[in-house]
Design an enzyme around this catalytic site. Structure first.
Site, PDB file in Angstrom:
ATOM      1  N   ASP A   1       0.777  -1.231   0.000  1.00 59.78           N
ATOM      2  CA  ASP A   1       0.000   0.000   0.000  1.00 59.78           C
ATOM      3  C   ASP A   1       0.810   1.284   0.000  1.00 59.78           C
ATOM      4  O   ASP A   1       0.275   2.345  -0.328  1.00 59.78           O
ATOM      5  CB  ASP A   1      -0.985  -0.014   1.169  1.00 59.78           C
ATOM      6  CG  ASP A   1      -2.123  -1.001   0.937  1.00 59.78           C
ATOM      7  OD1 ASP A   1      -2.411  -1.285  -0.236  1.00 59.78           O
ATOM      8  OD2 ASP A   1      -2.714  -1.481   1.915  1.00 59.78           O
TER       9      ASP A   1
ATOM     10  N   TYR B   1     -10.051  -0.610   1.009  1.00 63.30           N
ATOM     11  CA  TYR B   1      -9.816  -0.885   2.432  1.00 63.30           C
ATOM     12  C   TYR B   1      -9.556   0.395   3.209  1.00 63.30           C
ATOM     13  O   TYR B   1      -8.933   1.327   2.698  1.00 63.30           O
ATOM     14  CB  TYR B   1      -8.636  -1.838   2.625  1.00 63.30           C
ATOM     15  CG  TYR B   1      -9.066  -3.206   3.096  1.00 63.30           C
ATOM     16  CD1 TYR B   1      -9.560  -3.397   4.387  1.00 63.30           C
ATOM     17  CD2 TYR B   1      -9.012  -4.310   2.256  1.00 63.30           C
ATOM     18  CE1 TYR B   1      -9.971  -4.650   4.824  1.00 63.30           C
ATOM     19  CE2 TYR B   1      -9.427  -5.566   2.680  1.00 63.30           C
ATOM     20  CZ  TYR B   1      -9.907  -5.724   3.962  1.00 63.30           C
ATOM     21  OH  TYR B   1     -10.315  -6.959   4.394  1.00 63.30           O
TER      22      TYR B   1
END
EC number: 1.4.3.22
Length: 751
Positions: A373, A461
């Site tokens: 990420d 997310y």
């Protein structure tokens, strides 16, 4: 890269000239760690644009064949200089920015980083490298908004032959779609080898929670060229079968040779239609259903009758025995720095390094997905926090500025919050019974903590990042995972890799891993690492020699070398992980802080396996290394799109196997959990049970519990006549927003 003629000697002279006298206040000293202000970001932007030889163009220009500034953030000074500034009163280290430039408008496109300084008035720049001799490849760069726009245009053109197919099977399209448009989710890594930029795209219907609305179509697009006209769809996957092109799928569909799945209409009343007759989308957050005991009033909330009990000045926080600085690094996220308790430094830095989610699946996109990420701007997607939901309404909210894939600094309101809250459980308490139906005394200290929080919404997310400070010298780092699951189209074969969550939906199995850097300075920079374990001994009972006693004993292990202190996941990790100072407490024990890890992580990829090179830190729940300026980060913004040849390989931190006795030590901590999605993950994964982290706990560091300094303590003494005596050190409030007056009886008698 154009030649840059700035001499090193000139830079050093400027650094010396711009150094400031020693500041005397904590907030001013904490500024050495502060993120770049809006004005500083603009100053760096203007300075870079003044360099005509860079030939910069706006980020918004819809082409890849351009030179553009992608990222600007604060470049942390060397620890040696910062400590001499903080502890010795020496000059303020020069303030610099890190600037990442995409050079796409040249024969050999590349990505180059620069240090720009001194701030606030920059006049020099010098090239930076993640490691000596390494040049970040063009294919390794993070994806940009301009590239997404070009990808969408490529899809629109490439899927024109599928227009009728889309309408018949989904009711949505890429062409003249209005409120019934198709969207896509791109997964990474982008290819199967270094230098590739080939992305699998999941085609979805663009409705609320579109992450949960795959159409059954996935496309592999090669978008490696700087000329988007050369981008092309290389493969097509639909409902379990591969096709060579959109044209082939369209042709076979027209000939009746495709196993078609016609999706139900998710918008029977039209987009935004609010009808009581139609149930909300399963991916919607709109309430539905009823509890057996309905609740129709608002719940409890925090109050602060006298305002916050912490001090916030700039990026410096003071709370009880605690003081620390913080920053929100655009690339990788939240850091706390120069952490003190009781006037002594506990840690120089505790920071998020990386968050990964590694998936399995039956579809090509599902099996390809390994999200790193930081490559998606983990620290820059820190969107507004909602009072009363994300943080208590009593919280102090803080704005931030990010320069990430933009042409100007972007203001993110309420990106962080700072608040004190009750834990709901006493920090400590004792009821001292007299064993006659009464008590000798009751003593308790309410549980109160200070929380520094931000979130990162990386596409589907949401990560909630907390640093929590307790009044007894304990610090906790915690991550909660929530948001939408990463999902693919249902096929019967897909059940080997996940759970069916809806008619056409598989929630894919995945593992979340988070890596933290914990630069501990336990009462100084000379620390050692040891562990304590319990070992059973079987001895003769000294007061009954014919019998034996089995009892626990302490087994202490000292670690002298980095390799010894690198614990693989398959190796048992001792429960007591101790970082010791040479100093002793009054009782002869080394003053120590304990690392206590709360995690359900395990190794996901075999060591040495292809993309695993980018996350070699994930081999270790804990690795302890000697501090080195060349080992400040375990990941980078380039790891996602070139995991096969990453600029930072954590395993190399351990190759020199340095001595770690009485040295400046860094703990690298991996936490995480396996997530097998289940129906209750619809619409979103809930936070209970989906949090991991670690604590730093004093272990013989103080002569006694330092929370004895807290004036929140309450002691109750019994009296034979009249009400019991309640001893307080903070007067009881009589505010209308406070609970009823405190009372305590303490007796227990037959009835």
């Amino acid at each position: 890269m154009p030649a840059l003629g700035w001499a090193v000697a000139a830079i050093l002279m400027l650094q010396t000239a711009m150094a400031e006298p020693s500041p005397g206040t904590l907030p001013r000293k904490a500024g050495v760690f502060s993120d770049l202000s809006n004005q500083e970001l603009k100053a760096v932007h203007s300075f870079l644009w003044s360099k005509k030889e860079l030939r910069l163009q706006p980020s918004s220009t819809t082409t890849m064949a351009k030179n553009t500034v992608f990222l600007i953030e604060m470049l942390l000074p060397k620890k040696y200089h910062v400590l001499r500034f903080l502890d010795k009163g020496e000059r303020h280290p020069v303030r610099e920015a890190r600037a990442v430039i995409f050079f796409g408008d040249q024969e050999h496109p590349n990505v180059t980083e620069f240090a720009v300084g001194p701030l606030p008035g920059p006049c020099y720049m010098r090239a930076l490298s993640p490691r000596p001799g390494y040049q970040s490849s063009w294919a390794s760069r993070p994806i940009s908004t301009a590239e997404y726009a070009l990808l969408y245009h490529t899809l629109q053109e490439a899927t024109k032959p599928l227009h009728q197919f889309f309408l018949n099977t989904t009711g949505f399209s890429f062409q003249d779609c209005h409120d019934r448009c198709l969207a896509f989710t791109d997964v990474a890594p982008r290819g199967v080898a270094s230098g590739q930029r080939r992305s699998w795209l999941i085609i979805q219907r663009y409705v609320e929670g579109y992450f949960l609305h795959p159409t059954g179509l996935e496309l592999l697009v090669d978008h490696g060229s700087t000329d988007a006209g050369h981008w092309a769809v290389e493969q097509v996957w639909y409902n379990g079968k591969f096709y060579g092109s959109p044209e082939e799928l369209a042709r076979k569909y027209a000939d009746g040779e495709v196993d078609v799945v016609v999706l139900e209409d998710p918008l029977p009343g039209g987009k935004g239609h609010d009808s009581t007759e139609e149930p909300p989308l399963f991916s919607s957050h709109k309430p539905r259903g009823d509890f057996p005991s309905p609740i129709h009033v608002s719940g409890p909330r925090l109050v602060q009758p006298h305002g916050p009990r912490f001090r916030l000045e700039g990026n410096a926080v003071l709370y009880g025995g605690w003081s620390f600085a913080f920053r929100l690094r655009s690339s990788s996220g939240l850091q706390v720095l120069n952490v003190h308790f009781g006037g002594e430094r506990i840690a120089y830095e505790v920071s998020v390094q990386e968050a990964v989610a590694l998936y399995g699946g039956h579809t090509p996109a599902g099996m390809q997905t390994k999200y790193l990420d930081v490559g998606w701007g983990l620290g820059s997607v820190t969107h507004e926090l909602a009072p009363g939901i994300d943080c208590p309404e009593t919280a102090t909210f803080l704005d931030t500025f990010h320069y990430y894939d933009a042409d100007d600094p972007v203001h993110y309101p309420r990106a962080l919050c700072l608040f004190e809250m009750p834990t709901g459980v006493p920090l400590r308490r004792h009821f001292n019974s007299n064993f006659k139906g009464g008590f000798n005394f009751y003593a308790g200290l309410k549980g109160q903590v200070l929380v520094l929080r931000t979130t990162s919404t990386v596409y589907n997310y949401d990560y909630i990042w907390d640093f929590i400070f307790y009044p007894n010298g304990v610090m906790e780092a915690k991550m909660h995972a929530t948001g939408y699951v990463h999902a693919t189209f249902y096929t019967p074969e897909g059940l080997r890799h996940g759970t069916r969550l809806h008619t056409h939906l598989i929630g894919n199995i995945h593992t979340h891993l988070v890596h933290y850097r914990v630069d501990l300075d336990v009462a100084g920079t000379k620390n050692s690492f040891q562990t304590l374990q319990m070992k059973l001994e079987n001895i003769t009972n000294p007061w009954s020699p014919r019998h034996r006693v089995v009892q626990p004993t302490l087994e202490q292990t000292q670690y002298s070398w980095e390799r010894q202190a690198a614990f693989r996941f398959k190796r048992k990790l001792p429960k007591y992980l101790l970082f010791t100072s040479p100093q002793e407490n009054p009782w002869g024990h080394k003053r120590t802080y304990r690392l206590q890890i709360h995690s359900m992580a395990d190794q996901v990829l075999p060591p040495g396996w292809q993309e695993e090179q980018a996350i070699t830190w994930a081999r270790y729940p804990l690795a302890v290394t000697k501090y080195r300026e060349s080992e400040l980060c375990s990941s980078s913004i380039y790891h996602q799109n070139d995991p096969w040849h990453p600029p930072v390989v954590f395993e190399q931190f351990l190759h020199n196997n340095e001595n770690i006795e009485n040295e400046d030590l860094v703990a690298w901590v991996t936490v995480g959990f396996l997530h097998i999605p289940h129906s209750e993950d619809i619409p979103n994964t809930a936070t209970p049970g989906n949090s991991v982290g670690f604590l730093l706990r004093p272990f013989n560091f103080f002569p006694e519990d330092p929370s004895l300094a807290s004036r929140d303590t309450v002691i109750v003494w019994p009296r034979d006549n009249g009400p019991n005596y309640v001893q307080r050190w903070i007067p009881e409030d009589r505010d209308c927003s406070m609970p009823p007056p405190f009372s305590y009886n303490g007796t227990y008698r037959p009835v």
